[in-house]
Design an enzyme around this catalytic site. Structure first.
Site, short mmCIF file in Angstrom:
data_model
loop_
_atom_site.label_atom_id
_atom_site.label_comp_id
_atom_site.label_asym_id
_atom_site.label_seq_id
_atom_site.Cartn_x
_atom_site.Cartn_y
_atom_site.Cartn_z
N LYS A 1 0.84 -1.20 0.00
CA LYS A 1 0.00 0.00 0.00
C LYS A 1 0.87 1.25 0.00
O LYS A 1 0.59 2.21 -0.71
CB LYS A 1 -0.96 -0.03 1.20
CG LYS A 1 -2.07 -1.06 0.98
CD LYS A 1 -2.87 -1.39 2.22
CE LYS A 1 -3.79 -2.57 1.90
NZ LYS A 1 -4.55 -3.07 3.04
N GLN B 1 -4.90 -1.85 9.16
CA GLN B 1 -4.75 -3.17 8.55
C GLN B 1 -5.38 -4.24 9.45
O GLN B 1 -5.06 -4.33 10.63
CB GLN B 1 -3.25 -3.46 8.33
CG GLN B 1 -2.97 -4.73 7.58
CD GLN B 1 -3.49 -4.72 6.15
OE1 GLN B 1 -3.31 -3.74 5.42
NE2 GLN B 1 -4.15 -5.79 5.75
N ASP C 1 -11.03 2.56 3.29
CA ASP C 1 -11.38 1.14 3.12
C ASP C 1 -12.88 0.98 2.87
O ASP C 1 -13.34 -0.08 2.43
CB ASP C 1 -11.00 0.34 4.38
CG ASP C 1 -9.75 -0.49 4.18
OD1 ASP C 1 -9.41 -0.79 3.02
OD2 ASP C 1 -9.12 -0.87 5.19
#
Ligand code: NDP
Length: 277
Positions: free
Chosen positions: A51, A95, A118
């Site tokens: 990422k 995460q 997200d």
């Protein structure tokens, strides 16, 4: 012969478009993704690194926060509060999975919906379900891009989604509905699953069971999208679909690896760029 949907090429195309967009609009210094990882999960480390590299590629900033395995929920929540307040941070990603002492839902709810790249916050999930603007979960958003950029018509098609998780199955179903497909959602209690799947013009599988879907689930000429990803004993990757068995029946199919997987990160970058709007 089935067309193989090349997620690697399509994701690269999207990242290149984003890179140009960032350059043309001088967004490089305005956008910054904060990536938070708690614990030592090796797979998470790889994802977090990818990422950060993707941010670098499209030309936006990133900051990473690596917290120890024994981080308390309060410590993580106070970091999120700080990042929510920080005007130089435009996107926040925690995460998953998190260590057992931390409740993931509580953490997701604490992220400002405006920075929730997200797309997991209930506000963004709700926005999707009522057709309002908001961040959309990256994997399902990537599947829509795969279909559109492969010239696969969605409107009016029978779509069966197997799996109803909050991060894949449910948002996937909402997105296909938004694209005017007729959507059926299946799960572990669905009866006669092969029969239901055989109705699908577009079959999307996200169940987390290696090679579960074989030719008995497939209508002739169907488009098959395989979200699953598993490492087999021989070290190779496979999906939830038995590719060799199913591909001869399909008009188009995603491979594993190189299908849905690379799209997730491309759509995360797309969300990061939209975080400016
Ligand atoms: P979850 O385990 O959260 O959900 C699995 C879903 O599949 C559940 O809704 C479950 O039903 C359903 N299911 C399980 N077994 C069956 C069965 N035998 N018949 C019908 N339905 C079944 O998984 P995720 O949605 O998070 O992920 C699914 C797969 O996709 C995994 O392999 C994961 O690794 C992969 N993945 C890949 C990503 C990528 O970027 N390529 C991103 C995210 C996930 P029920 O609700 O009834 O339990």
């Amino acid at each position: 012969m089935a067309k193989i949907i090349d997620g690697k090429a399509i994701s690269q195309q999207i990242k290149d478009e984003l890179k140009s967009y960032v350059e043309e609009n001088d967004l490089g210094k305005k956008l910054c993704l904060a990536v938070v990882q708690a614990g030592e999960d090796p797979a998470s480390k790889v994802y977090v690194n990818n990422k950060k590299k993707a941010c670098e590629y499209i030309g936006i900033g990133s900051q990473s926060f690596e917290l120890p395995e024994d981080t308390t929920q309060d410590e993580l929540l106070s970091l999120i509060d700080r990042l929510n307040e920080d005007e130089t941070v435009t996107g926040i990603l925690v995460q998953l999975p998190l260590p057992g002492q931390i409740d993931e839902d509580t953490v997701i709810r604490r992220i400002s919906p405006k920075k929730d790249v997200d797309g997991f916050h209930p506000m963004n999930v709700g926005a999707l379900s009522i057709g309002e603007k908001g961040f959309v979960s990256c994997t399902p958003a990537g599947i829509i891009e795969l279909l559109k950029r492969s010239d696969i018509e969605i409107e009016g098609k029978e779509c069966v989604v197997v799996g109803r998780s909050n991060i894949v199955g449910k948002p996937m179903s909402m997105l296909m509905l938004r694209e005017n497909a007729t959507v059926t959602i299946c799960h572990s209690r669905t009866r006669k699953l092969p029969e239901v799947c055989k109705r699908a013009d577009i079959l999307i599988v996200a169940i987390g069971k290696p090679k579960f879907i074989d030719h008995t689930y497939i209508k002739d000429g169907a488009v098959v999208i395989d979200v699953g990803i598993h490492r087999m004993e021989n070290g190779k990757l496979c999906g939830d679909v038995d590719y060799e068995d199913v591909a001869p029946l399909c008009s188009a199919i995603t491979p594993v690896p190189g299908g849905v997987g690379p799209m997730t990160i491309a759509m995360l970058m797309s969300n990061c760029v939209q975080a400016d709007c």
